[in-house]
Design a protein around this motif. Sequence first.
Motif, PDB file in Angstrom:
ATOM      1  N   ASN A 165       0.811  -1.232   0.000  1.00 48.41           N
ATOM      2  CA  ASN A 165       0.000   0.000   0.000  1.00 48.41           C
ATOM      3  C   ASN A 165       0.835   1.268   0.000  1.00 48.41           C
ATOM      4  N   GLU A 166       1.923   1.274   0.795  1.00 44.20           N
ATOM      5  CA  GLU A 166       2.686   2.521   0.934  1.00 44.20           C
ATOM      6  C   GLU A 166       3.342   2.936  -0.383  1.00 44.20           C
ATOM      7  N   LEU A 167       3.352   2.040  -1.378  1.00 45.09           N
ATOM      8  CA  LEU A 167       3.955   2.402  -2.667  1.00 45.09           C
ATOM      9  C   LEU A 167       2.923   2.883  -3.689  1.00 45.09           C
ATOM     10  N   SER A 168       1.653   3.013  -3.259  1.00 45.48           N
ATOM     11  CA  SER A 168       0.654   3.478  -4.229  1.00 45.48           C
ATOM     12  C   SER A 168       1.023   4.894  -4.661  1.00 45.48           C
ATOM     13  N   GLY A 169       0.980   5.117  -5.960  1.00 42.49           N
ATOM     14  CA  GLY A 169       1.363   6.423  -6.494  1.00 42.49           C
ATOM     15  C   GLY A 169       2.845   6.534  -6.818  1.00 42.49           C
ATOM     16  N   ILE A 170       3.613   5.510  -6.491  1.00 44.20           N
ATOM     17  CA  ILE A 170       5.049   5.523  -6.810  1.00 44.20           C
ATOM     18  C   ILE A 170       5.299   4.516  -7.929  1.00 44.20           C
ATOM     19  N   LYS A 171       6.070   4.909  -8.917  1.00 47.54           N
ATOM     20  CA  LYS A 171       6.357   4.043 -10.060  1.00 47.54           C
ATOM     21  C   LYS A 171       7.311   2.934  -9.621  1.00 47.54           C
ATOM     22  N   VAL A 172       6.909   1.677  -9.841  1.00 42.95           N
ATOM     23  CA  VAL A 172       7.786   0.552  -9.486  1.00 42.95           C
ATOM     24  C   VAL A 172       8.093  -0.215 -10.768  1.00 42.95           C
ATOM     25  N   VAL A 173       9.382  -0.370 -11.061  1.00 41.06           N
ATOM     26  CA  VAL A 173       9.808  -0.986 -12.323  1.00 41.06           C
ATOM     27  C   VAL A 173      10.895  -2.025 -12.049  1.00 41.06           C
ATOM     28  N   SER A 174      11.296  -2.745 -13.092  1.00 40.06           N
ATOM     29  CA  SER A 174      12.329  -3.766 -12.868  1.00 40.06           C
ATOM     30  C   SER A 174      13.692  -3.329 -13.411  1.00 40.06           C
ATOM     31  N   SER A 175      13.753  -2.177 -14.090  1.00 33.81           N
ATOM     32  CA  SER A 175      15.050  -1.689 -14.570  1.00 33.81           C
ATOM     33  C   SER A 175      15.072  -0.172 -14.503  1.00 33.81           C
ATOM     34  N   ILE A 176      16.221   0.353 -14.102  1.00 36.54           N
ATOM     35  CA  ILE A 176      16.338   1.809 -13.943  1.00 36.54           C
ATOM     36  C   ILE A 176      16.157   2.517 -15.284  1.00 36.54           C
ATOM     37  N   SER A 177      16.362   1.795 -16.381  1.00 35.04           N
ATOM     38  CA  SER A 177      16.201   2.414 -17.702  1.00 35.04           C
ATOM     39  C   SER A 177      14.744   2.792 -17.976  1.00 35.04           C
ATOM     40  N   GLU A 178      13.826   2.225 -17.204  1.00 32.37           N
ATOM     41  CA  GLU A 178      12.406   2.574 -17.379  1.00 32.37           C
ATOM     42  C   GLU A 178      12.028   3.862 -16.651  1.00 32.37           C
ATOM     43  N   LEU A 179      12.965   4.426 -15.896  1.00 29.18           N
ATOM     44  CA  LEU A 179      12.678   5.660 -15.150  1.00 29.18           C
ATOM     45  C   LEU A 179      13.398   6.818 -15.848  1.00 29.18           C
ATOM     46  N   PRO A 180      12.671   7.771 -16.390  1.00 29.57           N
ATOM     47  CA  PRO A 180      13.335   8.818 -17.176  1.00 29.57           C
ATOM     48  C   PRO A 180      14.001   9.867 -16.292  1.00 29.57           C
ATOM     49  N   GLY A 181      15.203  10.277 -16.697  1.00 30.55           N
ATOM     50  CA  GLY A 181      15.847  11.452 -16.110  1.00 30.55           C
ATOM     51  C   GLY A 181      16.449  11.263 -14.733  1.00 30.55           C
ATOM     52  N   VAL A 182      16.626  10.026 -14.288  1.00 29.60           N
ATOM     53  CA  VAL A 182      17.195   9.807 -12.953  1.00 29.60           C
ATOM     54  C   VAL A 182      18.621  10.370 -12.900  1.00 29.60           C
ATOM     55  N   GLN A 183      18.913  11.176 -11.837  1.00 30.44           N
ATOM     56  CA  GLN A 183      20.264  11.716 -11.664  1.00 30.44           C
ATOM     57  C   GLN A 183      21.077  10.895 -10.664  1.00 30.44           C
ATOM     58  N   VAL A 184      20.394  10.371  -9.648  1.00 31.17           N
ATOM     59  CA  VAL A 184      21.090   9.596  -8.618  1.00 31.17           C
ATOM     60  C   VAL A 184      20.281   8.358  -8.256  1.00 31.17           C
ATOM     61  N   ALA A 185      20.959   7.221  -8.150  1.00 34.72           N
ATOM     62  CA  ALA A 185      20.317   5.987  -7.695  1.00 34.72           C
ATOM     63  C   ALA A 185      20.832   5.623  -6.309  1.00 34.72           C
ATOM     64  N   LEU A 186      19.904   5.430  -5.365  1.00 38.80           N
ATOM     65  CA  LEU A 186      20.285   4.915  -4.047  1.00 38.80           C
ATOM     66  C   LEU A 186      20.252   3.390  -4.124  1.00 38.80           C
ATOM     67  N   LEU A 187      21.410   2.767  -3.950  1.00 40.02           N
ATOM     68  CA  LEU A 187      21.489   1.307  -4.052  1.00 40.02           C
ATOM     69  C   LEU A 187      21.173   0.691  -2.698  1.00 40.02           C
ATOM     70  N   CYS A 188      19.932   0.237  -2.549  1.00 35.96           N
ATOM     71  CA  CYS A 188      19.471  -0.342  -1.279  1.00 35.96           C
ATOM     72  C   CYS A 188      19.349  -1.843  -1.400  1.00 35.96           C
ATOM     73  N   THR A 189      20.165  -2.426  -2.226  1.00 37.93           N
ATOM     74  CA  THR A 189      20.206  -3.881  -2.416  1.00 37.93           C
ATOM     75  C   THR A 189      21.046  -4.509  -1.303  1.00 37.93           C
ATOM     76  N   PRO A 190      21.053  -5.852  -1.201  1.00 36.67           N
ATOM     77  CA  PRO A 190      22.023  -6.467  -0.292  1.00 36.67           C
ATOM     78  C   PRO A 190      23.429  -6.005  -0.652  1.00 36.67           C
ATOM     79  N   THR A 191      24.289  -5.872   0.371  1.00 38.47           N
ATOM     80  CA  THR A 191      25.601  -5.260   0.166  1.00 38.47           C
ATOM     81  C   THR A 191      26.424  -5.973  -0.903  1.00 38.47           C
ATOM     82  N   ARG A 192      26.293  -7.307  -0.993  1.00 39.61           N
ATOM     83  CA  ARG A 192      27.109  -8.041  -1.969  1.00 39.61           C
ATOM     84  C   ARG A 192      26.715  -7.748  -3.421  1.00 39.61           C
ATOM     85  N   SER A 193      25.506  -7.279  -3.645  1.00 38.70           N
ATOM     86  CA  SER A 193      25.091  -6.946  -5.019  1.00 38.70           C
ATOM     87  C   SER A 193      25.463  -5.526  -5.408  1.00 38.70           C
TER      88      SER A 193
END
Lengths: 302, 302
Positions: free
Chosen positions: B47-75
């Motif tokens: 629910n808390e993500l309603s209204g937020i675009k969720v995609v499987s690749s950063i290339s689907e998000l236009p104009g991103v300047q900075v990505a926060l990498l919140c993946t497991p540390t090894r990735s």
Amino acid sequence: MENKIKVAIVGYGNIGRYAVDTVQSAPDMELVGIVRRKESLHNQQPNELSGIKVVSSISELPGVQVALLCTPTRSVPEFAKEILAAGINTVDSYDIHNQLADLRLELDQIAKAHKSVAVVSAGWDPGTDSIIRCMFKFMAPQGITYTNFGPGMSMGHSVAVNAIAGVEKALSLTIPIGTGMHRRMVYVQLKPGADFAEVEKAIKNDPYFIKDETHVQQVEDVRQLTDMGHGVVIEHKGSSGNAHNQRMQFTMSINNPALTAQIMTAAARASLKQPPGAYTLIQIPIIDFMYGNPDDIIRSLV
Amino acid sequence: MENKIKVAIVGYGNIGRYAVDTVQSAPDMELVGIVRRKESLHNQQPNELSGIKVVSSISELPGVQVALLCTPTRSVPEFAKEILAAGINTVDSYDIHNQLADLRLELDQIAKAHKSVAVVSAGWDPGTDSIIRCMFKFMAPQGITYTNFGPGMSMGHSVAVNAIAGVEKALSLTIPIGTGMHRRMVYVQLKPGADFAEVEKAIKNDPYFIKDETHVQQVEDVRQLTDMGHGVVIEHKGSSGNAHNQRMQFTMSINNPALTAQIMTAAARASLKQPPGAYTLIQIPIIDFMYGNPDDIIRSLV
């Protein structure tokens, strides 16, 4: 080592004395000499300065790269402008909080014009405490930060009491009582014939004291009460996003002029790594203050 | 405001969830979207993500300047390389202390080649704690610094226990006992038929635990014991020149993933002010992490 940083100390008061130690302890620095007022050069120099060149103008010291300005804070702007204009970097611990931003802007122009670097307000407050306050602010942006000073001597408050009629010599101690509030413990040595009750009243009504809880005591000899210890507690409670009650605290208990001299020494090193201009500590990467190879520092401390 | 910083969050685990809050709370930022694994996109989004675009690749998000990498540390290394190569800045909280210097060198080349910026290990330890340790070192160069963690969950130690035969689920708490030493309080939920005495022995002999005082307890449901609180005490006693017993301490009590997310958010802002390359926090001026006009920040906080 061939390429040691050539440092001069300008002024030989409390901070200057400690700066001799901190510069001489730095493995990458060489103390070229000390600049003192002309008058003091007529006297015998103190023992601890034997073997150190003492002159009345920085132009008599060849090859200086950085000058540590250990003069009274009000003389800092004048010395900084003159030395920066000679192409030599300066470091000061200018401590007038509401004027340092303007001083920096003024020195920035001069430094850029003469390809030199000024590090402004490189003490502990303003200085390293400012770094801590800024960190707390970006780590938990909404919330309040309190800076609690002491126990330790307040130079500004002591000077204010010294100026009051009937006072021979005074010491004002700052005592932290929490949430950024302070008690003032004032010790006065009176001139012959002065009335303690009147002096006490004048102190309590002085603008430096009127808002604070102030206690005044008469003593025989103020010098017997004076030490250079000081301290600070900076506390922050704030929120990171929606996570509240993020609590952070920074505490120190230190020899005041020694710490100031040490921070100025670190800032001298950092000055050589910045492009021309004037900087406060928060405008310089932390690694630039440190002795050693940057990659080794990252490997050992990060 | 036209020129908000366009931020994407990559990964939606503990830190990613808090990063949604911290990015949305930043007055100068806009959350463009969240990148999740393809598999998780088949499910209904929380629910808390309603209204937020969720995609499987950063290339689907236009104009991103900075990505926060919140993946497991090894990735982190893999994602960072790919995203930096696309000319997008990255911020991570990579926490493997003995590998971060090499990761930075590796990302530095890629970032410079593609005119992007990586901020590496932008959490609290490594991260802001590293800044504090470095400051203590330049303020009182000779002396010892101890970092005392906790009380709080150690992810690495919990994962190590989870891998032991007979363990269904485990929690390892880090308890500070001073001078950088830690007690490990381990809570285990066993698989049916597992023998507690054997599990306890295996834990105590595990390389993660063998050097520390370790206590193991069997519990019914580990999840009932888990909270995200954590803390640290960093203490330093050293000398500035010949002035000994300079004492400094930094303490925090915090929500762990929320603070990490907040620091990463500040580092995203800082990333846009650096020349191409990869940086740890100690290589970036403190003021660059902060929201607001630099001259105002100097006037208010220095």
